[in-house]
Every structure is written in structure tokens, then in C-alpha cells.
Write a protein that holds these residues in place. Structure first.
Motif, PDB file in Angstrom:
ATOM      1  N   THR A  56      -2.096   3.739   1.967  1.00  0.00           N
ATOM      2  CA  THR A  56      -3.368   3.973   2.651  1.00  0.00           C
ATOM      3  C   THR A  56      -4.038   5.250   2.140  1.00  0.00           C
ATOM      4  O   THR A  56      -5.255   5.296   1.965  1.00  0.00           O
ATOM      5  CB  THR A  56      -3.146   4.044   4.179  1.00  0.00           C
ATOM      6  OG1 THR A  56      -2.629   2.782   4.609  1.00  0.00           O
ATOM      7  CG2 THR A  56      -4.436   4.325   4.922  1.00  0.00           C
ATOM      8  N   ASP A 173      -6.798  -2.879   2.386  1.00  0.00           N
ATOM      9  CA  ASP A 173      -5.579  -2.211   2.863  1.00  0.00           C
ATOM     10  C   ASP A 173      -4.891  -3.092   3.896  1.00  0.00           C
ATOM     11  O   ASP A 173      -5.349  -3.198   5.030  1.00  0.00           O
ATOM     12  CB  ASP A 173      -5.924  -0.839   3.451  1.00  0.00           C
ATOM     13  CG  ASP A 173      -4.670   0.003   3.694  1.00  0.00           C
ATOM     14  OD1 ASP A 173      -3.594  -0.358   3.171  1.00  0.00           O
ATOM     15  OD2 ASP A 173      -4.770   1.017   4.407  1.00  0.00           O
ATOM     16  N   GLU A 174      -3.813  -3.713   3.492  1.00  0.00           N
ATOM     17  CA  GLU A 174      -3.054  -4.636   4.341  1.00  0.00           C
ATOM     18  C   GLU A 174      -3.959  -5.594   5.111  1.00  0.00           C
ATOM     19  O   GLU A 174      -3.940  -5.638   6.338  1.00  0.00           O
ATOM     20  CB  GLU A 174      -2.172  -3.844   5.302  1.00  0.00           C
ATOM     21  CG  GLU A 174      -1.272  -2.909   4.523  1.00  0.00           C
ATOM     22  CD  GLU A 174       0.004  -2.575   5.255  1.00  0.00           C
ATOM     23  OE1 GLU A 174       0.426  -3.386   6.094  1.00  0.00           O
ATOM     24  OE2 GLU A 174       0.582  -1.534   4.944  1.00  0.00           O
TER      25      GLU A 174
HETATM   26 MG   LIG Z   1      -1.061   2.104   5.372  1.00  0.00          MG
END
Ligand SMILES: [Mg+2]
Ligand SMILES: Nc1ncnc2c1ncn2[C@@H]1O[C@H](COP(=O)(O)OP(=O)(O)OP(=O)(O)O)[C@@H](O)[C@H]1O
Lengths: 328, 273
Positions: A56, A173-174
């Protein structure tokens, strides 16, 4: 349509370091240390690593919400620190989870809001928003409030929002956290379809299978360092190389001799009795798992299964083999 | 090459788009019925409560003074809800997306909480003109219209102060619980809401000048009493506008700082709980 300067890489990260803390006696946390990464235009690049690896943090720096402590980061040749305005017009961000949407607005309302921030005028905005809603299968629900949406619909809206500025580089991000498998699969299909438009995509994940499914290349990251950048097929090989074999139903008297015999095989890393009469064999070489299975069968043990190693385990081995220290 | 300038008119379009978000919030919080029965009723009850304190003191003038002060401060108080609406951008995870977009932050926040302006003006209007006469508050037709215009100005000018406060709270979230309450209390005390300015030492009277409310409330009292000459009134209105322009400037500056400081310190989170 060609944006950016004439450079090969959509993303170029050189010697990137990011520290947190260090004020008023707080300890300094180094989230990224000396990260190097080049992503050519049009690639889907996976960033794979366990919790706290720094994924992140890297995404935030690429998306201009965090500055590097050291090192340089360029998007299509523009520096995130000194040419922030240009970078912001080239990127789109999508993160997983429930956040990042205005739940009291409709899907269309959300997109129109973001369209204005990307400088689209009324008619441009209407056209683009309409296209995106249709493309992401949200046109039927375009005028209902987002708070009534399912997880998968919210995530598709997120992706539509990330695309509103027609980004050259998309940072995810994910994006599939918390989605059910079917919705996650649909989402992956959408992401791969974006590549055909020449966009570059960076996607972070914990999930090796997800990375294998959609990425051209994958970078493994742990404790703020890049361990390796590989093709997913190589990861696949690692997975088989580091396969685990589980043997159950051993008699108490068998445990010690079987353990000894297995430990003697080439490519066997460890043998543990994880429960009474159950052995877990970790291998660390191509072809070792089949050899383990053959030996077990020869010894009359038939309750045998292979399992995928977990990601952390593979990291540990790969890093171990490269002589790097890992704190776990 | 990538152009770094957004097309003309983008700022205005962002303010407008963001204000749609504000109306959607209002519509999701209240129906016309719940607004009238719940919200308006609550504020009016509060205004009456203050006036009753005045009547306990046995002076009709005190009662009128407190009633007008409490009614007008209600507009300011509602306008300060801009602080809580703005901080929602952090909790909803939209702040990083706003920062990463090519636009600046201030137009977004300028439009984001405008629902509280008409809402605040409406509550005070009902309190002053519909219920006020029962407490001795009297306007002529023309002074009433003028006072309504000033109420609108109360909302617009206090909004600037509220935005500056919101920017500060967005940066230092630990201030969020008491920043608004403290402002509200200070305004109640020193802006001529409950006691005349002259009650306070000179330095505090000076401090009160930075709040636009001090000037606008003064004008409404003059209009109600029929005592103000137009020069005094215009001067006060001018001061209200000037101080509020100052606050709008501070707000824009702090909002842009929020983005730059946040990038440096790592305080713009993708997901915050
Ligand atoms: Mg993360
Ligand atoms: N704002 C911050 N202040 C202090 N430490 C931070 C901050 N942001 C991240 N860190 C630390 O930096 C490290 C990397 O965090 P990061 O969020 O980048 O990891 P991640 O790979 O995204 O993990 P996850 O898979 O859990 O999302 C962690 O040790 C984290 O605690």
C-alpha cells in the motif's frame, strides 16, 4: 492516443525508500527500502506480499498521496514529486473494501462528481459516465443509491471511478478483498480487458492464484524490499517446487523410521509430525514431492495428499535460498 | 505531453458537483416532515429556552435580547456543521482519491456542506419572524426583509469560518470533538449573543471582531430596534464580508496544506476507521 514522454516505462521506481515516524521519539518504521521496479507500458503487473510488506505504501507513492523519503518515482516519465499535476492526470486509483464511494449518491452521481474533478465538462461527462456504467454492467442500477449496492457492484463502480480520467496507469490496491469468488472472477476479467486498451495496471494482492491469473509479471515484496520480479509461470514452478506432502494414519511405531527415511531424500527440507500419526513434509526442489509420495506408498502409507505451500512459506524458502535474512 | 492545466470552468463545475453531494446528504438525513418536526422544533425550543432565561431575569428587554441572539446564532451553529460533514471525507476513504485527482481540494469542500446554509437560514427565519413576536421581537416589513438578507449573510460568512475550522480538524483529527463546541461557546459568549460586547474587556471585544457573526448580529439588532443609521449598518456588513473573506482564504490555504503536509507525513490513508 499517446500521452507521456517518449520513455519505455509506464512506471519507473529507482532506489525508493519511505520511512514513517521518527518525530518526538517515535521509532522510525521503514516501510520501503531501496525498491527498484520498472513496468513497461501495457503490462499487468502484480505486487505480491504478506501483510505489512509495503504494498500500500508503494501504491500511495505512485498515486501521489505520499512522498518518497528517498529515490525517484516516475509515471510515464513524469516525476511524482516535481511533476505531480501531470502524474495526477495519468493515473487512476482503485482500492478494495467499502470505502471511497459516496453511498448517498447514485452510481451516476458518483461518477459525475469525479468527472468534474478530472476536468470533464457537462456533455463530455455525460458521455463518459454513460459509457463506463454500461461497460461495467451498472447501467441498470445507475440511478439508485450506492448504499443499496452489493459488494461486487460497489467494486465495479470503484473501477469505473478509477477510469473516469482515462488513466494510462491504473493502480489497484487489493481490489478483490472481501468479494465472493464469482464477483472476484468477474472483476479480474474486467481488469484484463483494460489491458487491451493499452493501459498499464499495477495490482497488489495477497493471493498467489489471483496474481497468476491476471498478471504478466509479478513482483514479490516483503519487509519493504523487492525479493524478485518473475513471470507467473515461474511462481507456478516455485509452488510445485515447494509443494507440501501430508501423510496421515501412521502407526506410532512408524513415525520415527518414516521420518528418517523421508529426511534422507534429496530435496526434502523438513519433516514434522503435526498431529498424532500425521507428517507434514516440505520439499524444496523440483521433483521432490513425487519422490516423497512414491516412498510413502512403498512404505505402505496410502493416506497421502499434496497441498500448495502458503505464500509466506514460499517467500521464506526463496529468500532463504538467496541468503537473505528474514524476521518472522 | 500531458497538459497540467484543467479546462476553464473546472473549479465552478467541481463546486457545483460537490454541492449535489451536499443536497443528497440532506435528503438522506431528513424528509421535509422530519426536518420540520425534529430539527426545526429542536432549534426553536433551544431559542425559546434562552429567551425564558431572560424572562426569569424579569426584563422584557433582556428576553428580547437573548431571543434574537439565540435565533441568529442558530444559523451560525448549523453552518458550523460543515466541520462534521467535511471530516466525513476521511472516514469514507474519499480523501486520498480527492488528493490524487488533478483538481484542488478547496472547491470540493466549498460545495460539500452547502446544505447547512439554507437549513440554518430557515430555522432562524421561523424563530425570528414566526415565533419571535411572542417574545417581543418586532420587525417592520422592510426591516424584516433586510434582516432576512442579513441572515443569509450570517450563514455565508460563518461558512467561511467553518471551512477553515474543518480544514484544521481534517489535518488534526484529534481536535474534532471540541473544535466546533469551543467555537460555538466562544461565539455565544463574546459575539454579542447573550451579553453585549461592552460587557467584556477591550481586548476580548477586539477578538470578537474576527467573527463575522459579531457584525451581522449587530446589524440584525439594529434593524429590529429601528435604531441603526445606514452608515453604521453598511460598515458592519462590510466588516462581516471582509472578515469572512479572510476566513475563506485561510480555509483554502489550510486545505491545500492538508494535501501537501499529508503527503509528507503519510497521514492520508486509503482506508481509515
Ligand atoms: Mg495494504
Ligand atoms: N502512516 C504510517 N505511519 C506509520 N507506519 C506506517 C504508515 N503506513 C504504513 N506503515 C507501516 O509500513 C509498513 C508497510 O505497510 P503497508 O500498508 O504498505 O503494507 P501492505 O503490504 O499494504 O500490507 P497489507 O497487506 O496489510 O495491506 C507496515 O509496517 C506499516 O505498519
Amino acid at each position: 492516443m499517446q500521452y507521456g514522454r517518449a520513455v519505455g516505462s509506464a512506471v519507473a521506481v529507482v532506489g525508493l525508500r519511505r520511512e514513517f515516524g521518527g518525530r518526538r521519539g517515535q521509532p522510525v518504521v521503514t516501510a520501503l527500502k531501496d525498491v527498484n521496479l520498472q513496468i513497461p507500458e501495457g503490462e499487468i503487473h502484480g505486487l505480491l506480499g504478506p501483510n505489512g510488506a509495503g504494498k500500500t505504501t508503494l501504491c500511495k507513492i505512485l498515486s501521489t498521496v505520499l512522498l518518497p523519503t528517498r529515490g525517484s518515482v516516475e509515471i510515464c516519465g513524469y516525476d511524482v514529486e516535481s511533476e505531480t499535476a501531470a502524474v495526477r492526470r495519468l493515473i487512476g486509483i482503485v482500492f478494495g473494501g467499502e470505502r471511497g464511494l459516496y453511498t448517498r449518491l447514485t452510481a451516476r452521481g458518483n461518477l459525475e462528481f469525479w468527472a468534474s474533478l478530472y476536468g470533464l465538462s457537462g456533455t463530455q461527462s455525460q458521455r463518459r459516465v454513460g459509457q463506463l456504467l454500461e461497460r461495467l454492467g451498472l447501467d441498470q442500477r445507475a440511478d439508485t443509491r450506492v448504499e443499496t449496492f452489493s459488494r461486487g457492484m460497489k467494486q465495479r463502480l470503484h473501477l469505473a471511478r478509477g477510469l473516469i480520467g482515462d488513466p494510462r496507469v491504473l493502480i489497484l490496491d487489493e481490489p478483490t478483498t472481501g468479494m465472493d469468488p464469482v464477483a472476484a472472477q468477474e472483476f479480474r476479467t474486467l481488469v484484463t480487458s483494460l489491458q487491451t486498451e493499452g493501459r498499464t495496471i499495477l495490482v497488489t494482492t495477497h493471493d498467489m492464484a489471483e496474481a497468476e491469473a491476471i498478471c504478466d509479471r509479478v513482483t514479490l515484496i516483503d519487509h519493504g524490499s523487492v525479493l524478485a520480479t518473475e513471470r507467473p509461470s515461474t511462481l507456478g514452478r516455485w509452488i510445485t517446487r515447494y509443494a507440501r506432502v501430508r501423510a496421515s494414519g501412521l502407526l506410532p511405531a512408524q513415525v520415527a523410521p518414516v521420518t528418517a527415511a523421508l529426511s534422507g531424500l534429496d530435496g526434502v527440507a523438513t519433516v514434522h509430525e503435526v498431529a498424532e500419526g500425521t507428517l507434514l513434509v516440505d520439499t524444496a526442489a523440483d521433483g521432490a514431492a513425487p519422490a516423497v509420495m512414491r516412498l510413502l506408498l512403498d512404505l505402505g502409507i496410502t493416506d497421502v495428499a499434496t497441498t500448495r505451500p502458503d505464500l509466506a512459506e514460499v517467500y521464506l524458502r526463496v529468500i532463504g535460498n538467496r541468503g537473505m535474512r528474514v524476521d518472522r | 505531453m500531458v497538459g497540467t492545466r484543467l479546462p476553464r470552468g473546472t473549479t465552478a463545475r467541481v463546486v457545483l458537483a460537490s454541492s449535489r453531494n451536499a443536497w443528497a446528504d440532506l435528503a438522506a438525513t431528513f424528509t421535509p416532515l422530519t426536518w420540520t418536526l425534529g430539527w426545526l422544533g429542536r432549534i426553536v425550543a433551544q431559542v425559546i429556552f434562552y429567551a425564558l432565561i431572560g424572562s426569569l431575569l424579569g426584563s422584557p428587554d433582556r428576553m428580547r435580547y437573548l431571543y434574537i441572539g439565540a435565533a441568529v446564532v442558530a444559523t451560525a451553529m448549523e453552518t458550523l456543521l460543515v466541520v462534521s460533514t467535511s471530516t466525513r471525507e476521511r472516514y469514507s476513504g474519499t480523501l486520498p482519491l480527492l488528493v490524487a485527482s488533478p483538481s484542488r481540494l478547496w472547491p470540493v469542500f466549498l460545495g460539500r456542506s452547502v446544505q447547512w446554509l439554507p437549513s440554518g437560514v430557515a430555522t432562524a427565519t421561523v424563530a425570528l419572524f414566526a415565533i419571535g413576536p411572542a417574545f417581543g421581537v418586532r420587525f417592520t416589513l422592510s426591516s424584516g426583509f433586510a434582516a432576512f438578507g442579513v441572515l443569509v449573510l450570517v450563514a455565508i460568512t460563518t461558512y467561511g469560518y467553518g471551512l477553515a475550522l474543518a480544514a484544521l480538524v481534517l489535518r488534526f483529527m484529534r481536535l474534532r470533538n471540541w473544535a466546533t463546541n469551543l467555537s460555538y461557546t466562544v461565539m455565544m459568549l463574546i459575539c454579542g449573543v447573550t451579553v453585549p460586547l461592552s460587557f467584556w474587556p477591550v481586548w476580548l471585544q477586539g477578538a470578537a471582531q474576527v467573527f463575522p457573526l459579531t457584525h451581522t448580529l449587530h446589524v440584525i439588532r439594529l434593524l429590529e430596534g429601528g435604531t441603526g443609521d445606514s452608515l453604521t449598518i453598511l460598515t458592519s456588513l462590510g466588516l462581516a464580508v471582509l472578515t469572512s473573506l479572510g476566513w475563506y482564504g485561510v480555509a483554502a490555504f489550510l486545505l491545500e496544506r492538508l494535501a501537501t503536509a499529508g503527503r509528507r507525513r503519510g497521514s492520508i490513508e486509503f482506508a481509515e476507521s
